[in-house]
Scaffold this active site. Structure first.
Site, PDB file in Angstrom:
ATOM      1  CB  SER A 196      26.636  14.413  66.140  1.00 56.25           C
ATOM      2  OG  SER A 196      27.318  13.744  67.260  1.00 56.25           O
TER       3      SER A 196
ATOM      4  CE1 TYR B 173      25.004  10.808  63.277  1.00 50.60           C
ATOM      5  CE2 TYR B 173      26.636  10.874  64.892  1.00 50.60           C
ATOM      6  CZ  TYR B 173      25.697  11.111  64.553  1.00 50.60           C
ATOM      7  OH  TYR B 173      25.164  12.327  65.049  1.00 50.60           O
TER       8      TYR B 173
END
Length: 277
Positions: free
Chosen positions: A151, A164
Site C-alpha cells: 500500500s 495497517y
C-alpha cells in the site's frame, strides 16, 4: 480438485500459470477477470468458494482453490493442488489483505494481530508455498515473477493506520529484501503500492480518499506493471509520488504534517484514565 484445462478459444491469448490470492472482491476480483480474459491459467484463492465461482464465471481455465491465507499448512496444501494442476507457476500475485484502524491512540493488540496475520503473514505463507513452484517454472525455461500487494501507506506514517500501515511497510521491506536474495535465482519480484482504490473494503472508510481509482483501473495498471516487470508498481502517480515525498521529509516535518491529519474526537479525548476517576 480436478485440473481445469485452458479454453480453446482463449488459451492462445495468454500462456502464464498464475496463482492469485484475495481473488473474491475488489482489486483481486478485477485482476482475476482480466487475467482469465487474457487466457492465462489462473488459480483463484479466497476464503469463500462460492465467491470464487462467481468471479471465475464460465472460464474453465480457472482453478478454484479456496483457502485461508493465515493458515500456513492450508497454504502449503493449496500450493500442492496448484502444482498438480499446473506443474509449476510463472507468477504468484499475493493480494489478500484486510484493513482495520486503531482509534484515538488506544492500542488493541488483537486487532493488530489480525491485520498482521492477513497482510504480512498471509503473504509470507503464500511466498513460502509458491517459491518451489516458481523455481520449477524457472527450470522449465520461464522467468517467474513474485508479486505482493502492499500500500502507499507504507511510505508515510498516518494516524489510525498503526496496524495497517505497519503491516504493509513490513511487507514492502520483506519483499524488497527477498528480491536481493532471489535476484541470482532467476525470480523477479514486484511490490504493488496502490493509493486509494474503490473497493468494498474502502467503502467503509470514513474519510476523504483523494484520487481514488476503480478496481478495474487498478487491475489495468497492475497488469501493465507486471508485464513490464516493474519492481515498484504504484498508482495513481500524482498521489503516490506525493506520499513518497512526504515520507522523505525530515522527521520533525513528518510529525508536524501527520499531527494535522489527526481527527479531533471528543469521545476519545474524554476516554482517559483521568476522566474515569
Amino acid at each position: 480438485m480436478a485440473r481445469h484445462k485452458p479454453h480453446p478459444t482463449t488459451a492462445t491469448k495468454g500462456s502464464h500459470r498464475i496463482w492469485l490470492t484475495g481473488a473474491t472482491s475488489g482489486i483481486g476480483a478485477a485482476l482475476a477477470r482480466r487475467l482469465l480474459a487474457e487466457g492465462h491459467r489462473v488459480a483463484l484463492s479466497g476464503r469463500r468458494e462460492e465467491a470464487l465461482r462467481a468471479v471465475a464465471g464460465e472460464a474453465d481455465h480457472a482453478l478454484l482453490v479456496p483457502v485461508d491465507v493465515t493458515r500456513r499448512e492450508a497454504m502449503a496444501e493449496a500450493a500442492q493442488r496448484i502444482d498438480t494442476a499446473f506443474d509449476g507457476l510463472d507468477m504468484a500475485i499475493l493480494n489478500a489483505g484486510t484493513c482495520e484502524y486503531l482509534e484515538g491512540g488506544r492500542v488493541d493488540a488483537p486487532l493488530v494481530e489480525r491485520v498482521f496475520a492477513a497482510n504480512l503473514f498471509g503473504a509470507v505463507n503464500g511466498i513460502e508455498a509458491a517459491l518451489p513452484l516458481l523455481h520449477r517454472a524457472r527450470e522449465q525455461g520461464s522467468r517467474p515473477l513474485l508479486a505482493a500487494t502492499s500500500s502507499a501507506s507504507a511510505f508515510f506514517a498516518m494516524p489510525r493506520a498503526e496496524a495497517y500501515g505497519a503491516s504493509k511497510a513490513a511487507l514492502s521491506y520483506f519483499m524488497e529484501s527477498l528480491r536481493l536474495d532471489l535476484a541470482h535465482q532467476g525470480i523477479d519480484v514486484s511490490v504493488i503500492h496502490p493509493g486509494f482504490v474503490k473497493t468494498p473494503l474502502t467503502e467503509r472508510n470514513d474519510f476523504p480518499m483523494p484520487m481514488a481509482v476503480s478496481a478495474e483501473k487498478a487491475a489495468t495498471l497492475i497488469i501493465e506493471g507486471l508485464a513490464a516487470r516493474r519492481r515498484d508498481i504504484h498508482f495513481p502517480r500524482r498521489l503516490t509520488w506525493s506520499i513518497k515525498l512526504l515520507g522523505a521529509l525530515p522527521l520533525s516535518a513528518r510529525i508536524a504534517i501527520g499531527k494535522r491529519l489527526v481527527r479531533r474526537d471528543d469521545s476519545a479525548d474524554r476516554d482517559t484514565p483521568e476522566s474515569r476517576q
